[in-house]
Design a protein around this motif. Sequence first.
Motif, PDB file in Angstrom:
ATOM      1  N   ASN A 443       0.895  -1.204   0.050  1.00 41.74           N
ATOM      2  CA  ASN A 443       0.018  -0.072  -0.020  1.00 41.74           C
ATOM      3  C   ASN A 443       0.706   1.308  -0.040  1.00 41.74           C
ATOM      4  OD1 ASN A 443      -2.647  -1.202   0.199  1.00 41.74           O
ATOM      5  ND2 ASN A 443      -2.211  -1.920   2.195  1.00 41.74           N
ATOM      6  N   GLY A 444       1.962   1.167  -0.670  1.00 38.34           N
ATOM      7  CA  GLY A 444       2.953   2.393  -1.057  1.00 38.34           C
ATOM      8  C   GLY A 444       2.700   3.177  -2.107  1.00 38.34           C
ATOM      9  N   SER A 445       3.417   4.155  -2.667  1.00 31.35           N
ATOM     10  CA  SER A 445       3.129   4.901  -3.929  1.00 31.35           C
ATOM     11  C   SER A 445       4.646   4.444  -4.438  1.00 31.35           C
ATOM     12  CB  SER A 445       2.810   6.294  -3.585  1.00 31.35           C
ATOM     13  OG  SER A 445       3.154   6.938  -4.925  1.00 31.35           O
ATOM     14  N   ILE A 446       4.509   4.344  -6.007  1.00 33.16           N
ATOM     15  CA  ILE A 446       5.555   4.005  -6.945  1.00 33.16           C
ATOM     16  C   ILE A 446       6.432   5.351  -6.969  1.00 33.16           C
ATOM     17  CG2 ILE A 446       4.537   1.960  -7.538  1.00 33.16           C
ATOM     18  CD1 ILE A 446       4.411   3.356 -10.213  1.00 33.16           C
ATOM     19  N   SER A 447       5.660   6.539  -6.881  1.00 29.12           N
ATOM     20  CA  SER A 447       6.128   7.851  -6.900  1.00 29.12           C
ATOM     21  C   SER A 447       5.619   8.782  -5.864  1.00 29.12           C
ATOM     22  CB  SER A 447       5.817   8.423  -8.250  1.00 29.12           C
ATOM     23  OG  SER A 447       6.355   9.571  -8.332  1.00 29.12           O
ATOM     24  N   ALA A 448       6.511   8.905  -4.772  1.00 29.29           N
ATOM     25  CA  ALA A 448       6.071   9.721  -3.737  1.00 29.29           C
ATOM     26  C   ALA A 448       6.166  11.330  -4.051  1.00 29.29           C
ATOM     27  CB  ALA A 448       6.968   9.505  -2.571  1.00 29.29           C
ATOM     28  N   GLY A 451       6.467  12.416  -9.411  1.00 30.29           N
ATOM     29  CA  GLY A 451       5.566  12.120 -10.253  1.00 30.29           C
ATOM     30  C   GLY A 451       5.958  10.903 -11.210  1.00 30.29           C
ATOM     31  N   MET A 452       5.195  10.797 -12.395  1.00 30.11           N
ATOM     32  CA  MET A 452       5.153   9.743 -13.371  1.00 30.11           C
ATOM     33  C   MET A 452       6.173   9.967 -14.381  1.00 30.11           C
ATOM     34  SD  MET A 452       3.294   7.624 -11.755  1.00 30.11           S
ATOM     35  CE  MET A 452       3.100   6.314 -12.707  1.00 30.11           C
ATOM     36  N   LEU A 460       1.572   3.222 -14.653  1.00 35.70           N
ATOM     37  CA  LEU A 460       0.579   3.852 -14.223  1.00 35.70           C
ATOM     38  C   LEU A 460      -0.639   3.125 -13.668  1.00 35.70           C
ATOM     39  CD1 LEU A 460      -0.629   6.927 -13.465  1.00 35.70           C
ATOM     40  CD2 LEU A 460      -1.551   6.766 -15.659  1.00 35.70           C
ATOM     41  N   ALA A 463      -0.075   1.723 -10.514  1.00 34.94           N
ATOM     42  CA  ALA A 463      -0.248   2.471  -9.279  1.00 34.94           C
ATOM     43  C   ALA A 463      -1.857   2.955  -9.233  1.00 34.94           C
ATOM     44  CB  ALA A 463       0.599   4.019  -9.696  1.00 34.94           C
ATOM     45  N   ARG A 464      -2.624   2.746  -9.989  1.00 40.19           N
ATOM     46  CA  ARG A 464      -4.030   3.488  -9.992  1.00 40.19           C
ATOM     47  C   ARG A 464      -4.996   2.461 -10.555  1.00 40.19           C
ATOM     48  NH1 ARG A 464      -3.584   9.379  -9.519  1.00 40.19           N
ATOM     49  NH2 ARG A 464      -5.880   9.338  -9.936  1.00 40.19           N
ATOM     50  N   PRO A 465      -6.109   2.074  -9.697  1.00 43.24           N
ATOM     51  CA  PRO A 465      -7.088   1.442 -10.080  1.00 43.24           C
ATOM     52  C   PRO A 465      -7.711   1.999 -11.359  1.00 43.24           C
ATOM     53  CG  PRO A 465      -7.895   2.813  -8.276  1.00 43.24           C
ATOM     54  CD  PRO A 465      -6.278   3.005  -8.411  1.00 43.24           C
ATOM     55  N   SER A 468      -9.953   5.166 -11.704  1.00 42.20           N
ATOM     56  CA  SER A 468      -9.196   6.573 -11.914  1.00 42.20           C
ATOM     57  C   SER A 468      -8.570   6.734 -13.075  1.00 42.20           C
ATOM     58  CB  SER A 468      -8.544   6.754 -10.366  1.00 42.20           C
ATOM     59  OG  SER A 468      -7.427   6.108 -10.121  1.00 42.20           O
ATOM     60  N   VAL A 490       3.253  10.968 -18.010  1.00 45.03           N
ATOM     61  CA  VAL A 490       2.272  10.365 -17.200  1.00 45.03           C
ATOM     62  C   VAL A 490       1.552   9.128 -17.543  1.00 45.03           C
ATOM     63  CG1 VAL A 490       0.081  10.987 -15.592  1.00 45.03           C
ATOM     64  CG2 VAL A 490       1.818  12.732 -16.255  1.00 45.03           C
ATOM     65  N   PHE A 491       0.854   9.045 -18.623  1.00 39.19           N
ATOM     66  CA  PHE A 491       0.259   7.936 -19.283  1.00 39.19           C
ATOM     67  C   PHE A 491       1.170   6.970 -19.991  1.00 39.19           C
ATOM     68  CE2 PHE A 491      -2.967  11.144 -19.289  1.00 39.19           C
ATOM     69  CZ  PHE A 491      -3.814  10.408 -18.391  1.00 39.19           C
TER      70      PHE A 491
ATOM     71  N   LEU B 216      -1.381   7.941   2.036  1.00 38.99           N
ATOM     72  CA  LEU B 216       0.111   8.227   2.235  1.00 38.99           C
ATOM     73  C   LEU B 216       0.353  10.129   1.959  1.00 38.99           C
ATOM     74  CD1 LEU B 216       1.267   5.670  -0.519  1.00 38.99           C
ATOM     75  CD2 LEU B 216       1.902   5.568   1.826  1.00 38.99           C
ATOM     76  N   LYS B 218       2.666  11.476   0.731  1.00 38.47           N
ATOM     77  CA  LYS B 218       3.303  11.686  -0.493  1.00 38.47           C
ATOM     78  C   LYS B 218       2.937  10.538  -1.496  1.00 38.47           C
ATOM     79  CE  LYS B 218       7.343  14.464   1.042  1.00 38.47           C
ATOM     80  NZ  LYS B 218       8.881  14.484   0.966  1.00 38.47           N
ATOM     81  N   ASN B 220       2.294  10.886  -5.792  1.00 39.49           N
ATOM     82  CA  ASN B 220       2.259  11.602  -6.761  1.00 39.49           C
ATOM     83  C   ASN B 220       2.410  10.643  -8.139  1.00 39.49           C
ATOM     84  OD1 ASN B 220       2.232  14.350  -6.128  1.00 39.49           O
ATOM     85  ND2 ASN B 220       4.478  14.425  -5.949  1.00 39.49           N
ATOM     86  N   LEU B 225      -7.124  13.484  -8.376  1.00 40.16           N
ATOM     87  CA  LEU B 225      -8.572  13.491  -8.742  1.00 40.16           C
ATOM     88  C   LEU B 225      -9.365  13.675  -7.239  1.00 40.16           C
ATOM     89  CD1 LEU B 225      -8.942  10.180 -11.056  1.00 40.16           C
ATOM     90  CD2 LEU B 225      -8.583  12.468 -11.616  1.00 40.16           C
TER      91      LEU B 225
END
Lengths: 493, 493
Positions: A443-448, A451-452, A460, A463-465, A468, A490-491, B216, B218, B220, B225
């Motif tokens: 449950n972390g983030s691949i970009s804190a 950005g992407m 992406l 990272a995102r369901p 969204s 980003v995409f 989190l 952070k 990005n 959204l």
Amino acid sequence: MNNLKRLPLAFFKRSITTEFTKNKFKVQRGNYNYLDESHINFFRDLLGETRIIMDLSDLEKYNVDWFKQCRGSSGLVLKPKNTEEVSQILNFCNNNRLAVCPQGGNTGVVGGCTPVFDEIIISMELMDKVIDLDDTSGILVCQSGCILQNLNEYLESKNLIVPLDLGAKGSCQIGGNVSTNAGGIRLLRYGNLHGNILGLEVVTATGEIMNCMSTLKKDNTGYHLKHLFIGSEGTLGVVTKVAIQCPPKSKHVNVAFLGLENFDKVLETFKRAKQDLGEVLSAFEVLDSETMRFNKDKFQIESPIGNHPFYLLIETSGSNQQHDSEKLNGLLEKLLSEKCITNGTVATDEAKINSIWNIREITPQGYKMDEFVFCYDISVPLNHYYGIVDEIKSRMGNKAKRVFGYGHLGDANLHLQVAVNTYSQETRELLEPFLFERVRELNGSISAEHGMGFLKGKYLGLARPSSSLGLMKRLKRMFDPNGILNPYKVFPY
Amino acid sequence: MNNLKRLPLAFFKRSITTEFTKNKFKVQRGNYNYLDESHINFFRDLLGETRIIMDLSDLEKYNVDWFKQCRGSSGLVLKPKNTEEVSQILNFCNNNRLAVCPQGGNTGVVGGCTPVFDEIIISMELMDKVIDLDDTSGILVCQSGCILQNLNEYLESKNLIVPLDLGAKGSCQIGGNVSTNAGGIRLLRYGNLHGNILGLEVVTATGEIMNCMSTLKKDNTGYHLKHLFIGSEGTLGVVTKVAIQCPPKSKHVNVAFLGLENFDKVLETFKRAKQDLGEVLSAFEVLDSETMRFNKDKFQIESPIGNHPFYLLIETSGSNQQHDSEKLNGLLEKLLSEKCITNGTVATDEAKINSIWNIREITPQGYKMDEFVFCYDISVPLNHYYGIVDEIKSRMGNKAKRVFGYGHLGDANLHLQVAVNTYSQETRELLEPFLFERVRELNGSISAEHGMGFLKGKYLGLARPSSSLGLMKRLKRMFDPNGILNPYKVFPY
């Protein structure tokens, strides 16, 4: 911290030639027009000869990214001076289906602000004027090309600071900070840009000037549109003006540098620091022993407190030196007597504070000296924060020269680095997507905070369901029907 | 402040019958279907008999707003228990073109959460479960129907607080707070919800569950959204889950109540408080003498420091009582000796702190006792903050019983009230749009923390430039193609 001059992050040595992104990553060029003489004439008429760059050697620094991981082949840089010019440029590019790459200080680390093919670069560097400062409320309005450090120096003269501080501050621009939702060291104390940005002016792909300006802390009149542009990395619009809430400059700063035996003690120290330092805690940074060895190898910088498995940098900033020192020293005495920390030193004078911050901040300057470093910027819930470094160490074995981690522990943000002799796609594939999948499992983030951009865009979907992700694509189509704004970013490309 | 039990804001006396909004404001019903037996059967099958309300007397409290300014004629309240049910309800309503009105604690003051015609009310009151709390990081995840005060009491047992505190906290729900971007007293210290909300789950008009959850600080990874739903007042989606960053509970609280001669001295005191109290300043509230007279007339509450043109309530909260008291007392001594403040009292014990906060917070409970009060919630840049009250006083002359102002001066947020014997459209027209136009001229906001709702929607064109108004409409169409979500709200009806 606020009044310190830390070492600027210089551009890396130019001796290593960066391969073209389009070849290295096998990207397909989008369906855009190619620049022709009539287009160039339009821009020349609009901006004059001196504000367009077409000379190959001058283009180099705009085409190659900060960490030298990406290289575009843009043949044209445009330097608008005001919003109206940005609007005319984008309107023309949209009508002629010409792709553009908006660029601030070009200090991004995920290839988000360098072109991939021949996108026209819109450099914001000449839009660097402060428009207004209300020094009672601390609200600053400026153009988006203002360099972060310049803004901070201007504000310090009024006893204020920007609520944002990054290693790249000598080069990065506030518009780029907004577009990437930059994090950094002050986030622990002042919160993120979504909380601090009061208003934006943005030009969308068709050239429409979107006025989301407000200089009010409380303004609930309709949808909060500005947030769509914060962190969308120039793919929905080009930020031209920024209104930002600036806190008072703290009168006094203390920095403690501590050595600890293991990561459990790091977490225990964090809990105690939040409790005992409360409102004066302004940074809580961690380094592992391998980071310290890296610093020693590259810069001959040594730990001032001997060798330890982990190091913490704790900063307080407040309005009363005596109160702050009492709080910090009281905490450290307790932590020492309970053997939670092994050793430590405290700095209150500027020179010593600088030299301690330098230990934490110099590391990225060593990344390209004689090896290649894969840089990851992830968020990991604290109970798994350092475990992920150990997992990567064990996965890489002797395939990596070293694996090391440091970061903004107070915000659960970890900079995980893997150094190898030379870049290879094979090593990248060993690391990715394994690391990103693991971060998602935790449950972390691949970009804190980075950005992407281009480099992470392809993940992406990890990272995102899908709900969204689908909404993101609909928003992109709505704001930028021809897809001219910062394509391949980003995409997934 | 955090551990105080202030007087709850009770529902106003029900003796005054509120006219139907549709008649009072001459609104045209939208092109929606009328509820029929087959629809009701669907909802009965989905939720069971006990979770739908159709009895006229039970419907009353859902159909009439808190300040009794608006009255709908909904014949059906639905009480889902989970996200899946919300999704099924919205999907069915969208397919059958049935308008809905999402409702939290029904404590809004601009008619945003009560129906205008026969919209189906979706009450979130049964979705009131805490899902998770990480007490190291302070991150809380809960359903959107949790009552703010309940959340705060739960968090206080873990030495944390919600970064949000409102007069309506005993009834309002966190989902409603998010949907209106509620402000309140703690904003000065902890910033707004855009900075503190880490993740949301939202159901859009078609029933799609939009997962924008993150826990989190952070993160990005793509467009941010969730911010579109913060402050969009239920017109883009129904918030079902919330992840929020909760700060540590301050160990010590001090409150000063001060009397001042004029508004210049109020502003001077604010500047000095920011400088000298720095990081422990947690509230800076102002009341004028007319507010104090109102409190005396309605509740026999008197100023504890004699009569003055202006009163300030300054709160500190911090981690060390001695340090905080030293800072506060040091400031007050200086201000007294310089005659910046005329008189003052300081409270450190809970009972006295409560009674001082009560002076500032009791006022709205008197609004419907024997007169009608037009309530305005505006932001005004500090140099014009109180001038606007004087302007309205002079405009109203003897047409108003009294004009008074109080509010969160630290955030430039003013609650301006105009009391009259009875409501009349004529008085409203004397006040509006004059006041809103004046606020716009001063670069203020016509809605600081209460949103546009129904009552202010018609002034959206005054509040927002055409570019962002156009974008709002496109977003509304994209999220809610049939316009079933909270119609007649935010936008002009």
